[in-house]
Design a protein around this motif. Structure first.
Motif, PDB file in Angstrom:
ATOM      1  N   GLU A  81      -2.942  -4.039  -5.549  1.00  0.00           N
ATOM      2  CA  GLU A  81      -3.761  -3.101  -4.771  1.00  0.00           C
ATOM      3  C   GLU A  81      -2.887  -2.095  -4.030  1.00  0.00           C
ATOM      4  O   GLU A  81      -3.193  -0.900  -4.008  1.00  0.00           O
ATOM      5  CB  GLU A  81      -4.656  -3.870  -3.789  1.00  0.00           C
ATOM      6  CG  GLU A  81      -5.639  -2.990  -3.047  1.00  0.00           C
ATOM      7  CD  GLU A  81      -6.601  -2.232  -3.947  1.00  0.00           C
ATOM      8  OE1 GLU A  81      -7.012  -1.114  -3.541  1.00  0.00           O
ATOM      9  OE2 GLU A  81      -6.942  -2.701  -5.042  1.00  0.00           O
ATOM     10  N   LYS A 100      -2.940   1.907  -4.915  1.00  0.00           N
ATOM     11  CA  LYS A 100      -3.193   2.889  -3.856  1.00  0.00           C
ATOM     12  C   LYS A 100      -2.053   3.899  -3.771  1.00  0.00           C
ATOM     13  O   LYS A 100      -2.287   5.107  -3.655  1.00  0.00           O
ATOM     14  CB  LYS A 100      -3.367   2.159  -2.526  1.00  0.00           C
ATOM     15  CG  LYS A 100      -3.753   3.058  -1.385  1.00  0.00           C
ATOM     16  CD  LYS A 100      -3.974   2.267  -0.118  1.00  0.00           C
ATOM     17  CE  LYS A 100      -4.306   3.194   1.028  1.00  0.00           C
ATOM     18  NZ  LYS A 100      -4.445   2.465   2.298  1.00  0.00           N
ATOM     19  N   GLU A 132      -2.209   7.959  -4.445  1.00  0.00           N
ATOM     20  CA  GLU A 132      -1.742   8.926  -3.443  1.00  0.00           C
ATOM     21  C   GLU A 132      -0.666   9.833  -4.031  1.00  0.00           C
ATOM     22  O   GLU A 132      -0.639  11.024  -3.750  1.00  0.00           O
ATOM     23  CB  GLU A 132      -1.197   8.203  -2.214  1.00  0.00           C
ATOM     24  CG  GLU A 132      -2.261   7.556  -1.366  1.00  0.00           C
ATOM     25  CD  GLU A 132      -1.695   6.691  -0.252  1.00  0.00           C
ATOM     26  OE1 GLU A 132      -0.446   6.537  -0.161  1.00  0.00           O
ATOM     27  OE2 GLU A 132      -2.499   6.147   0.524  1.00  0.00           O
TER      28      GLU A 132
END
Length: 186
Positions: free
Chosen positions: A100, A104, A108
């Protein structure tokens, strides 16, 4: 795959004691996602400075590739070509545990390719009962506030749309999403 990650660079992992490889992998992922980076002084007794940069770079490439796609065991073995399974397994475990965080960070990273990117949005639904020209309009309006981020600076701007403009906006966003999905599957 061999061109992406040099086999001899990954073979440098064998210099790391097996009981330190998991901590090395977690530290590598921390550095990759922007937390505290691995420090050479903690591993200087294992590798020369040149070897350190090579092994960190090679391992980061492997972690990045593993986190982008769900690789089979065979593909992971090919990625870590020539590295003992006892060194590969901690990487697989760390990437699975930290998936996770990695996902993420990769999102980004992709979003920050452009100068600014959408950070958040908010919407409000209004019913315009009249305006300065017509006494009875009764037209639904939506106000969408977009919050964009450019570096450390956040900006906010609002757009007010009627029903037709909203439909056109939603269809263009759906088309953009469809293109993004196609790009991910290719």
């Amino acid at each position: 795959m061999a061109s992406e990650v040099a086999k001899e660079d990954l073979n440098l992992l064998s210099k790391c004691p097996k009981d330190r490889i998991e901590a090395f992998c977690h530290g590598l992922i921390d550095g990759f996602i922007g937390r505290s980076k691995l420090r050479y002084k903690d591993y200087g007794e294992l590798w020369t400075m040149e070897e350190w940069f090579k092994v960190v770079d090679a391992c980061q490439r492997c972690v990045k590739r593993m986190s982008r796609k769900q690789l089979t065991k065979e593909e992971i073995s090919q990625l870590f070509d020539g590295v003992s399974d006892e060194y590969i397994q901690p990487f697989v475990s760390c990437v699975n545990v930290r998936s996770e965080d990695l996902r993420k960070h990769l999102l980004e990273e992709v979003a920050s390719i452009s100068h600014s990117h959408l950070q958040d949005f908010d919407w409000k639904l209004k019913l315009a009962l009249s305006n300065d020209k017509i006494s009875s309009v009764q037209e639904p309006l939506v106000t969408v506030e977009f919050i964009t981020k450019s570096g450390d600076e956040s900006k906010s701007f609002s757009v007010e749309m009627n029903k037709e403009e909203l439909k056109q906006f939603v269809s263009s966003m759906e088309a953009a999403n469809k293109i993004m999905v196609q790009m991910k599957t290719e």
